[in-house]
Design a protein around this motif. Structure first.
Motif, PDB file in Angstrom:
ATOM      1  N   TRP A   1       0.844  -1.193   0.000  1.00  0.00           N
ATOM      2  CA  TRP A   1       0.000   0.000   0.000  1.00  0.00           C
ATOM      3  C   TRP A   1       0.881   1.246   0.000  1.00  0.00           C
ATOM      4  O   TRP A   1       1.959   1.245   0.590  1.00  0.00           O
ATOM      5  CB  TRP A   1      -0.917   0.010   1.218  1.00  0.00           C
ATOM      6  CG  TRP A   1      -1.903  -1.116   1.187  1.00  0.00           C
ATOM      7  CD1 TRP A   1      -1.746  -2.367   1.718  1.00  0.00           C
ATOM      8  CD2 TRP A   1      -3.184  -1.113   0.569  1.00  0.00           C
ATOM      9  NE1 TRP A   1      -2.857  -3.130   1.468  1.00  0.00           N
ATOM     10  CE2 TRP A   1      -3.759  -2.393   0.768  1.00  0.00           C
ATOM     11  CE3 TRP A   1      -3.921  -0.147  -0.127  1.00  0.00           C
ATOM     12  CZ2 TRP A   1      -5.023  -2.721   0.288  1.00  0.00           C
ATOM     13  CZ3 TRP A   1      -5.175  -0.469  -0.602  1.00  0.00           C
ATOM     14  CH2 TRP A   1      -5.721  -1.753  -0.405  1.00  0.00           C
TER      15      TRP A   1
ATOM     16  N   ASN B   1       0.508  15.147  -6.276  1.00  0.00           N
ATOM     17  CA  ASN B   1       0.378  13.757  -5.837  1.00  0.00           C
ATOM     18  C   ASN B   1      -0.871  13.154  -6.464  1.00  0.00           C
ATOM     19  O   ASN B   1      -1.977  13.631  -6.238  1.00  0.00           O
ATOM     20  CB  ASN B   1       0.299  13.703  -4.311  1.00  0.00           C
ATOM     21  CG  ASN B   1       0.338  12.287  -3.787  1.00  0.00           C
ATOM     22  OD1 ASN B   1       0.548  11.340  -4.547  1.00  0.00           O
ATOM     23  ND2 ASN B   1       0.145  12.123  -2.491  1.00  0.00           N
ATOM     24  N   THR B   2      -0.721  12.102  -7.269  1.00  0.00           N
ATOM     25  CA  THR B   2      -1.854  11.403  -7.874  1.00  0.00           C
ATOM     26  C   THR B   2      -1.751   9.922  -7.554  1.00  0.00           C
ATOM     27  O   THR B   2      -0.797   9.468  -6.916  1.00  0.00           O
ATOM     28  CB  THR B   2      -1.905  11.585  -9.401  1.00  0.00           C
ATOM     29  OG1 THR B   2      -0.890  10.776 -10.011  1.00  0.00           O
ATOM     30  CG2 THR B   2      -1.707  13.044  -9.804  1.00  0.00           C
ATOM     31  N   ARG B   3      -2.721   9.160  -8.041  1.00  0.00           N
ATOM     32  CA  ARG B   3      -2.707   7.708  -7.820  1.00  0.00           C
ATOM     33  C   ARG B   3      -1.485   7.049  -8.465  1.00  0.00           C
ATOM     34  O   ARG B   3      -1.135   5.924  -8.127  1.00  0.00           O
ATOM     35  CB  ARG B   3      -3.978   7.086  -8.395  1.00  0.00           C
ATOM     36  CG  ARG B   3      -4.073   7.127  -9.907  1.00  0.00           C
ATOM     37  CD  ARG B   3      -5.458   6.858 -10.421  1.00  0.00           C
ATOM     38  NE  ARG B   3      -6.370   7.945 -10.089  1.00  0.00           N
ATOM     39  CZ  ARG B   3      -7.624   8.011 -10.536  1.00  0.00           C
ATOM     40  NH1 ARG B   3      -8.090   7.075 -11.325  1.00  0.00           N
ATOM     41  NH2 ARG B   3      -8.397   9.023 -10.199  1.00  0.00           N
ATOM     42  N   TYR B   4      -0.842   7.745  -9.397  1.00  0.00           N
ATOM     43  CA  TYR B   4       0.320   7.178 -10.080  1.00  0.00           C
ATOM     44  C   TYR B   4       1.630   7.471  -9.365  1.00  0.00           C
ATOM     45  O   TYR B   4       2.630   6.792  -9.599  1.00  0.00           O
ATOM     46  CB  TYR B   4       0.390   7.707 -11.514  1.00  0.00           C
ATOM     47  CG  TYR B   4      -0.830   7.356 -12.313  1.00  0.00           C
ATOM     48  CD1 TYR B   4      -1.110   6.042 -12.658  1.00  0.00           C
ATOM     49  CD2 TYR B   4      -1.729   8.346 -12.715  1.00  0.00           C
ATOM     50  CE1 TYR B   4      -2.250   5.714 -13.385  1.00  0.00           C
ATOM     51  CE2 TYR B   4      -2.862   8.027 -13.446  1.00  0.00           C
ATOM     52  CZ  TYR B   4      -3.121   6.712 -13.782  1.00  0.00           C
ATOM     53  OH  TYR B   4      -4.249   6.388 -14.488  1.00  0.00           O
TER      54      TYR B   4
ATOM     55  N   GLU C   1      -6.657  14.948  -9.613  1.00  0.00           N
ATOM     56  CA  GLU C   1      -5.616  15.659  -8.864  1.00  0.00           C
ATOM     57  C   GLU C   1      -4.689  16.421  -9.810  1.00  0.00           C
ATOM     58  O   GLU C   1      -4.308  17.566  -9.516  1.00  0.00           O
ATOM     59  CB  GLU C   1      -4.795  14.672  -8.027  1.00  0.00           C
ATOM     60  CG  GLU C   1      -5.619  13.808  -7.079  1.00  0.00           C
ATOM     61  CD  GLU C   1      -6.051  12.486  -7.703  1.00  0.00           C
ATOM     62  OE1 GLU C   1      -6.348  11.558  -6.930  1.00  0.00           O
ATOM     63  OE2 GLU C   1      -6.094  12.389  -8.949  1.00  0.00           O
TER      64      GLU C   1
END
Length: 238
Positions: free
Chosen positions: A15, A170-173, A151
């Motif tokens: 995570w 800051n993104t999910r990637y 984002e």
């Protein structure tokens, strides 16, 4: 310190953060409590059970036409035709098991360097970016609002700043160093043309708030060790 939720040890290695790992465990335990999930179920079954849990216990209100109109009137800059930005980025990708604090530290150090020496952006993108655009010096070309993840979209379209943005995006990637080279404002769209889009955006925001509140309720009932999640005093669902 290891993370435990109601006495159960949580594997945080897959995570991006200990908090997300703890939230997943809270939801897993709640699904099991409601007999939506069997002990020892695989990841696919856990994901399906958590979706069923959220559909059952998280109420997301539909935005009214009046709420949509008020939002539109308060944010006219969001609803324009032909609005474009020319942008570049350097992506430091975050994947399960990667050391997030170390990646963030490297990205922040490079951001400081490029804010002082922006002419190095292309070379650093070619050397370090985890995005295919790195081969083009980080060039993303023309971007329309809504074409990127929320984002990233917010970072490049909200505001009027040009050049390298002062903070990491800051993104999910992962973490992005972003440069905005040009802004093309476009023309305003009438409310009737974007009513469905406004409703969808408000629905998404309401879902995010409801999910956050639900998680805080679960955290308030749980015994947490090694992680802090903001707890809610009153239940979301009865």
């Amino acid at each position: 310190m290891s993370v435990r939720v109601n006495g159960i040890a949580v594997d945080t290695g897959d995570w991006p953060s200990d908090e997300l790992a703890a939230v997943h465990e809270l939801l897993r335990q709640r699904a099991q409590e409601l007999d939506l999930l069997d002990e020892g179920a695989d990841e696919a079954a856990r994901s399906e059970a958590i979706e069923q849990l959220l559909a059952r216990e998280v109420h997301v209100p539909e935005p009214t036409p009046e709420e949509c109109r008020r939002w539109y009137d308060a944010h006219p800059e969001r609803y324009r035709s032909g609005e474009l930005v020319h942008a570049r980025h350097i992506l430091f990708q975050v994947t399960p098991g990667t050391p997030v604090p170390a990646i963030r530290a490297v990205a922040e150090a490079m951001l400081k360097e490029l804010r002082v020496q922006p002419e190095l952006f292309e070379a650093r993108a070619r050397e370090k970016s985890n995005c295919p655009s790195g081969a083009q010096g980080g060039q993303l070309g023309q971007l329309q609002r809504g074409a990127s993840v929320p984002e990233f979209d917010k970072a490049v379209f909200e505001g009027s700043q040009l050049g390298i943005l002062p903070g990491l995006v800051n993104t999910r990637y992962g973490f992005h160093i972003v440069a905005v080279d040009q802004r093309i404002p476009g023309e305003p769209l009438p409310f009737e043309a974007v009513a469905d889009r406004v409703a969808s955006e408000l629905r998404t925001a309401a879902e995010r708030r409801a999910l956050g509140q639900y998680v805080r309720v679960l955290a308030g009932r749980a015994e947490l060790d090694g992680v802090v999640l903001e707890a809610a005093a009153s239940p979301l669902v009865q």
